[in-house]
Design a protein around this motif. Sequence first.
Motif: not given
Length: 106
Positions: A19-35, A40-43, A45-52
């Motif tokens: 439950i804590l692991l699933r709630a973590l994105p909602f709890i720490a969402g405001h911090w994650l949006r600003r970090h 950088k990972l959002g920019d 990671l998707p391309l890296s995963i597709m290339v792999l």
Amino acid sequence: MTDTGYVLIVIALMALVTILLRALPFIAGHWLRRHPIVHKLGDSLPLSIMVLLLIDTAAGQARSHDGLPWQELAAVILVVLLQWRTRQTLLSITAGTALYIGLRSL
């Protein structure tokens, strides 16, 4: 045999961690949006995963038959060129898949 109380405590702890692991994105969402690391990972990671995934799939298909992997390379080159020129992902994937299937059926 294990103690029933011990088993119930372990199950309760596993449920709490889940439950804590699933709630973590909602709890720490405001911090994650600003970090900056998350941005950088959002920019990148998707391309890296597709290339792999592309490399793994093309290499796996190339090993499945004898000879050079020219069909896979031709399809990958077509996808890259179409994506670079048109930026239409669906068109690139469809055209690359159609070319690959057409070349393999020859």
